[in-house]
Design a protein around this motif. Structure first.
Motif, PDB file in Angstrom:
ATOM      1  N   LEU A   1     -19.760 -11.247 -27.723  1.00 50.33           N
ATOM      2  CA  LEU A   1     -20.466 -12.346 -27.059  1.00 50.33           C
ATOM      3  C   LEU A   1     -20.693 -12.067 -25.574  1.00 50.33           C
ATOM      4  CD1 LEU A   1     -18.763 -15.489 -28.651  1.00 50.33           C
ATOM      5  CD2 LEU A   1     -20.632 -14.062 -29.526  1.00 50.33           C
ATOM      6  N   ILE A   2     -20.222 -10.918 -25.114  1.00 49.62           N
ATOM      7  CA  ILE A   2     -20.380 -10.530 -23.706  1.00 49.62           C
ATOM      8  C   ILE A   2     -21.435  -9.433 -23.626  1.00 49.62           C
ATOM      9  CG2 ILE A   2     -19.229  -9.545 -21.683  1.00 49.62           C
ATOM     10  CD1 ILE A   2     -16.591 -10.669 -22.849  1.00 49.62           C
ATOM     11  N   LYS A   3     -22.536  -9.724 -22.964  1.00 48.44           N
ATOM     12  CA  LYS A   3     -23.648  -8.780 -22.918  1.00 48.44           C
ATOM     13  C   LYS A   3     -24.040  -8.474 -21.466  1.00 48.44           C
ATOM     14  CE  LYS A   3     -24.210  -8.737 -27.442  1.00 48.44           C
ATOM     15  NZ  LYS A   3     -23.919  -7.519 -28.246  1.00 48.44           N
ATOM     16  N   GLU A   4     -24.146  -7.176 -21.170  1.00 51.09           N
ATOM     17  CA  GLU A   4     -24.504  -6.687 -19.841  1.00 51.09           C
ATOM     18  C   GLU A   4     -25.882  -6.033 -19.902  1.00 51.09           C
ATOM     19  OE1 GLU A   4     -22.842  -3.176 -16.794  1.00 51.09           O
ATOM     20  OE2 GLU A   4     -21.859  -3.575 -18.718  1.00 51.09           O
ATOM     21  N   GLY A   5     -26.684  -6.226 -18.880  1.00 48.43           N
ATOM     22  CA  GLY A   5     -28.005  -5.605 -18.884  1.00 48.43           C
ATOM     23  C   GLY A   5     -28.649  -5.587 -17.515  1.00 48.43           C
ATOM     24  N   GLU A   6     -29.836  -5.053 -17.470  1.00 47.75           N
ATOM     25  CA  GLU A   6     -30.592  -5.023 -16.221  1.00 47.75           C
ATOM     26  C   GLU A   6     -30.839  -6.462 -15.751  1.00 47.75           C
ATOM     27  OE1 GLU A   6     -35.041  -3.750 -14.584  1.00 47.75           O
ATOM     28  OE2 GLU A   6     -34.462  -3.383 -16.679  1.00 47.75           O
ATOM     29  N   PRO A   7     -30.630  -6.752 -14.472  1.00 49.01           N
ATOM     30  CA  PRO A   7     -30.878  -8.115 -13.987  1.00 49.01           C
ATOM     31  C   PRO A   7     -32.375  -8.389 -13.866  1.00 49.01           C
ATOM     32  CG  PRO A   7     -30.163  -6.703 -12.183  1.00 49.01           C
ATOM     33  CD  PRO A   7     -30.039  -5.884 -13.440  1.00 49.01           C
ATOM     34  N   SER A   8     -32.985  -8.751 -14.981  1.00 47.32           N
ATOM     35  CA  SER A   8     -34.427  -8.999 -15.010  1.00 47.32           C
ATOM     36  C   SER A   8     -34.723 -10.114 -16.007  1.00 47.32           C
ATOM     37  CB  SER A   8     -35.183  -7.740 -15.422  1.00 47.32           C
ATOM     38  OG  SER A   8     -34.920  -7.408 -16.766  1.00 47.32           O
ATOM     39  N   LEU A   9     -35.909 -10.671 -15.921  1.00 44.71           N
ATOM     40  CA  LEU A   9     -36.315 -11.734 -16.832  1.00 44.71           C
ATOM     41  C   LEU A   9     -36.369 -11.238 -18.274  1.00 44.71           C
ATOM     42  CD1 LEU A   9     -38.920 -14.435 -16.081  1.00 44.71           C
ATOM     43  CD2 LEU A   9     -38.968 -13.314 -18.302  1.00 44.71           C
TER      44      LEU A   9
ATOM     45  N   SER B   1     -34.789  -8.717 -19.647  1.00 43.91           N
ATOM     46  CA  SER B   1     -33.447  -8.444 -20.154  1.00 43.91           C
ATOM     47  C   SER B   1     -32.737  -9.737 -20.540  1.00 43.91           C
ATOM     48  CB  SER B   1     -32.633  -7.685 -19.104  1.00 43.91           C
ATOM     49  OG  SER B   1     -31.318  -7.441 -19.556  1.00 43.91           O
ATOM     50  N   GLY B   2     -32.863 -10.768 -19.714  1.00 46.63           N
ATOM     51  CA  GLY B   2     -32.265 -12.062 -20.038  1.00 46.63           C
ATOM     52  C   GLY B   2     -32.820 -12.627 -21.328  1.00 46.63           C
ATOM     53  N   TYR B   3     -34.111 -12.456 -21.521  1.00 47.94           N
ATOM     54  CA  TYR B   3     -34.782 -12.926 -22.736  1.00 47.94           C
ATOM     55  C   TYR B   3     -34.210 -12.224 -23.974  1.00 47.94           C
ATOM     56  CZ  TYR B   3     -38.779 -14.319 -25.712  1.00 47.94           C
ATOM     57  OH  TYR B   3     -39.585 -14.846 -26.692  1.00 47.94           O
ATOM     58  N   GLU B   4     -34.156 -10.885 -23.929  1.00 50.45           N
ATOM     59  CA  GLU B   4     -33.720 -10.103 -25.090  1.00 50.45           C
ATOM     60  C   GLU B   4     -32.244 -10.319 -25.406  1.00 50.45           C
ATOM     61  OE1 GLU B   4     -35.498  -8.453 -27.267  1.00 50.45           O
ATOM     62  OE2 GLU B   4     -37.278  -9.161 -26.187  1.00 50.45           O
ATOM     63  N   ILE B   5     -31.407 -10.419 -24.368  1.00 51.54           N
ATOM     64  CA  ILE B   5     -29.976 -10.621 -24.614  1.00 51.54           C
ATOM     65  C   ILE B   5     -29.720 -12.008 -25.189  1.00 51.54           C
ATOM     66  CG2 ILE B   5     -27.705 -10.813 -23.525  1.00 51.54           C
ATOM     67  CD1 ILE B   5     -28.555  -8.631 -21.577  1.00 51.54           C
ATOM     68  N   ALA B   6     -30.420 -13.005 -24.662  1.00 49.07           N
ATOM     69  CA  ALA B   6     -30.290 -14.353 -25.229  1.00 49.07           C
ATOM     70  C   ALA B   6     -30.708 -14.360 -26.694  1.00 49.07           C
ATOM     71  CB  ALA B   6     -31.140 -15.336 -24.421  1.00 49.07           C
ATOM     72  N   LYS B   7     -31.747 -13.621 -27.014  1.00 48.54           N
ATOM     73  CA  LYS B   7     -32.217 -13.518 -28.402  1.00 48.54           C
ATOM     74  C   LYS B   7     -31.128 -12.933 -29.297  1.00 48.54           C
ATOM     75  CE  LYS B   7     -35.976 -11.451 -31.117  1.00 48.54           C
ATOM     76  NZ  LYS B   7     -37.215 -10.624 -31.030  1.00 48.54           N
ATOM     77  N   GLN B   8     -30.485 -11.852 -28.838  1.00 51.80           N
ATOM     78  CA  GLN B   8     -29.410 -11.236 -29.621  1.00 51.80           C
ATOM     79  C   GLN B   8     -28.262 -12.214 -29.858  1.00 51.80           C
ATOM     80  OE1 GLN B   8     -28.010  -7.527 -27.907  1.00 51.80           O
ATOM     81  NE2 GLN B   8     -30.067  -7.051 -27.137  1.00 51.80           N
TER      82      GLN B   8
ATOM     83  N   LEU C   1     -24.725 -20.743 -23.804  1.00 53.89           N
ATOM     84  CA  LEU C   1     -24.955 -19.537 -23.026  1.00 53.89           C
ATOM     85  C   LEU C   1     -24.549 -19.771 -21.576  1.00 53.89           C
ATOM     86  CD1 LEU C   1     -28.517 -18.455 -24.255  1.00 53.89           C
ATOM     87  CD2 LEU C   1     -26.371 -17.232 -24.703  1.00 53.89           C
ATOM     88  N   PHE C   2     -23.784 -18.842 -21.036  1.00 51.47           N
ATOM     89  CA  PHE C   2     -23.509 -18.811 -19.603  1.00 51.47           C
ATOM     90  C   PHE C   2     -24.187 -17.567 -19.050  1.00 51.47           C
ATOM     91  CE2 PHE C   2     -21.359 -17.372 -15.843  1.00 51.47           C
ATOM     92  CZ  PHE C   2     -21.178 -18.526 -15.108  1.00 51.47           C
ATOM     93  N   ILE C   3     -25.065 -17.748 -18.072  1.00 47.70           N
ATOM     94  CA  ILE C   3     -25.806 -16.621 -17.511  1.00 47.70           C
ATOM     95  C   ILE C   3     -25.405 -16.449 -16.054  1.00 47.70           C
ATOM     96  CG2 ILE C   3     -28.044 -15.583 -17.124  1.00 47.70           C
ATOM     97  CD1 ILE C   3     -27.952 -18.477 -19.442  1.00 47.70           C
ATOM     98  N   ALA C   4     -24.954 -15.244 -15.704  1.00 44.46           N
ATOM     99  CA  ALA C   4     -24.291 -15.013 -14.426  1.00 44.46           C
ATOM    100  C   ALA C   4     -25.227 -14.735 -13.259  1.00 44.46           C
ATOM    101  CB  ALA C   4     -23.293 -13.857 -14.574  1.00 44.46           C
ATOM    102  N   ASN C   5     -26.535 -14.827 -13.461  1.00 43.69           N
ATOM    103  CA  ASN C   5     -27.447 -14.696 -12.322  1.00 43.69           C
ATOM    104  C   ASN C   5     -28.743 -15.444 -12.619  1.00 43.69           C
ATOM    105  OD1 ASN C   5     -29.468 -12.800 -13.539  1.00 43.69           O
ATOM    106  ND2 ASN C   5     -27.698 -11.424 -13.574  1.00 43.69           N
ATOM    107  N   ASN C   6     -29.518 -15.659 -11.586  1.00 42.18           N
ATOM    108  CA  ASN C   6     -30.690 -16.528 -11.673  1.00 42.18           C
ATOM    109  C   ASN C   6     -31.820 -15.958 -12.527  1.00 42.18           C
ATOM    110  OD1 ASN C   6     -32.540 -18.711 -10.737  1.00 42.18           O
ATOM    111  ND2 ASN C   6     -33.534 -16.997  -9.721  1.00 42.18           N
ATOM    112  N   ILE C   7     -32.174 -14.703 -12.305  1.00 42.78           N
ATOM    113  CA  ILE C   7     -33.340 -14.139 -12.979  1.00 42.78           C
ATOM    114  C   ILE C   7     -33.120 -14.053 -14.484  1.00 42.78           C
ATOM    115  CG2 ILE C   7     -32.639 -11.725 -12.664  1.00 42.78           C
ATOM    116  CD1 ILE C   7     -36.237 -13.080 -12.381  1.00 42.78           C
ATOM    117  N   MET C   8     -31.893 -13.751 -14.919  1.00 46.13           N
ATOM    118  CA  MET C   8     -31.606 -13.683 -16.348  1.00 46.13           C
ATOM    119  C   MET C   8     -31.523 -15.080 -16.961  1.00 46.13           C
ATOM    120  SD  MET C   8     -28.905 -10.480 -16.378  1.00 46.13           S
ATOM    121  CE  MET C   8     -29.167  -9.883 -18.060  1.00 46.13           C
TER     122      MET C   8
END
Length: 335
Positions: A219-227, A229-236, A246-253
């Motif tokens: 349930l812990i997913k790391e990725g490029e800080p981009s829109l 990446s946030g979209y794809e990780i949320a999908k997974q 969902l808890f997202i650790a930065n604004n763009i994601m």
């Protein structure tokens, strides 16, 4: 070589003596690349320009340098600009001016900027560092002015620092989700390794462990800080792991995750609860408004420059103060 001359510097840097003179006296434009070559040659030769130039260093300039890591693709640049605003507002009250530089989240660029500041007549420097270990900064900073780090701490650094308590804010948010019955809580973050990202993950884990629950690494997913990446990780996390929050650790994601939820007609918070990090105007006008961890960005700037000016006034003594400012968990309709 203690008796090096300006000719020696020019020869090593492969430039003319006139160019070295222009770099030292700022009497004509010289490219940043050439300046760096000259400064590196001066350092290698241990070249001291002259007594007058050395005398200038002993005078106050009332100028403070600031280096922050901003990316054109990340709307969280507002966070660092708010810090800069806090710094400049305080400096103006004290009769100082600010020179702002952007490292673009690139360590080599940051080092070049520090070296340029070393050659300038500044009274102090504030840096949001990109390096992960303090050993990367060996022989980079000048000892002629104090330095305060903000937002992040490279491993092994014990000097003056001003931070927001990312761990505590995240812990409070995850604890609240757990109390609401969520156990499958996805954690989305940019690249780990920076203390800001790592502390948020620690807060996430601590909330689970305190409740006697195991942490599911899936349930812990790391990725490029981009829109994207946030979209794809949320999908997974939603489609594959069936998370309910969902808890997202930065604004763009956060923007990317919300975009996924909207595209797939998933209701917030009925289908998936959502918490973001940092508070931006757009988060208040979504339907529903998004719960966030709010950082005291303006206050970080104020505290950092206050600490720096104290060091300038002292001109000696210990420089190992760590100021940690509280974050605020702002609850809105998304949980």
């Amino acid at each position: 070589m203690n008796n090096a001359s300006i000719k020696d510097v020019a020869k090593l840097a492969n430039v003319s003596t006139a160019t070295v003179s222009h770099v030292l006296n700022e009497t004509r434009y010289v490219s940043e690349t050439t300046k760096i070559k000259v400064y590196q040659a001066m350092k290698e030769l241990d070249y001291q320009p002259n007594l007058m130039a050395k005398g200038l260093r002993s005078r106050k300039s009332n100028i403070i340098g600031l280096i922050v890591p901003m990316l054109y693709s990340d709307t969280s640049n507002f966070f660092f600009m708010s810090i800069a605003n806090g710094i400049e507002t305080y400096l103006k009250q004290e009769g100082y001016n600010l020179i702002l530089s952007n490292s673009h989240e690139d360590f080599e660029t940051e080092v070049e900027q520090i070296k340029l500041f070393n050659s300038k007549l500044i009274d102090g420097l504030i840096v949001a560092p990109t390096g992960k270990d303090i050993t990367q900064y060996e022989n980079v900073f000048s000892n002629e002015y104090p330095v305060v780090f903000i937002d992040r701490i490279p491993e092994g650094y014990t000097g003056d620092t001003v931070l927001a308590d990312s761990k505590q804010g995240t812990y409070q948010a995850i604890k609240t989700l757990l109390e609401k019955g969520h156990e499958k809580i996805g954690f989305i973050t940019g690249y780990l390794g920076l203390t800001t990202s790592d502390d948020r993950l620690l807060g996430y884990k601590e909330a689970f462990l305190e409740q006697g629950l195991s942490v599911n690494p899936n349930l812990i997913k790391e990725g490029e800080p981009s829109l994207d990446s946030g979209y794809e990780i949320a999908k997974q996390l939603v489609k594959k792991e069936n998370v309910t929050a969902l808890f997202i650790a930065n604004n763009i994601m956060t923007m990317g995750a919300l975009s996924f939820l909207n595209d797939h007609k998933l209701r917030v918070p009925d289908d998936v609860a959502l918490i973001g990090f940092d508070d931006y105007d757009w988060m208040k006008v979504t339907t529903p408004p998004i719960s966030v961890i709010k950082q005291p960005s303006f206050e970080i700037g104020e505290k950092a420059v206050n600490l720096l000016l104290k060091r300038i006034a002292e001109d000696k003594g210990a420089r190992n103060e760590r100021i940690v400012l509280s974050t605020e968990f702002v609850i809105r309709g998304s949980i």
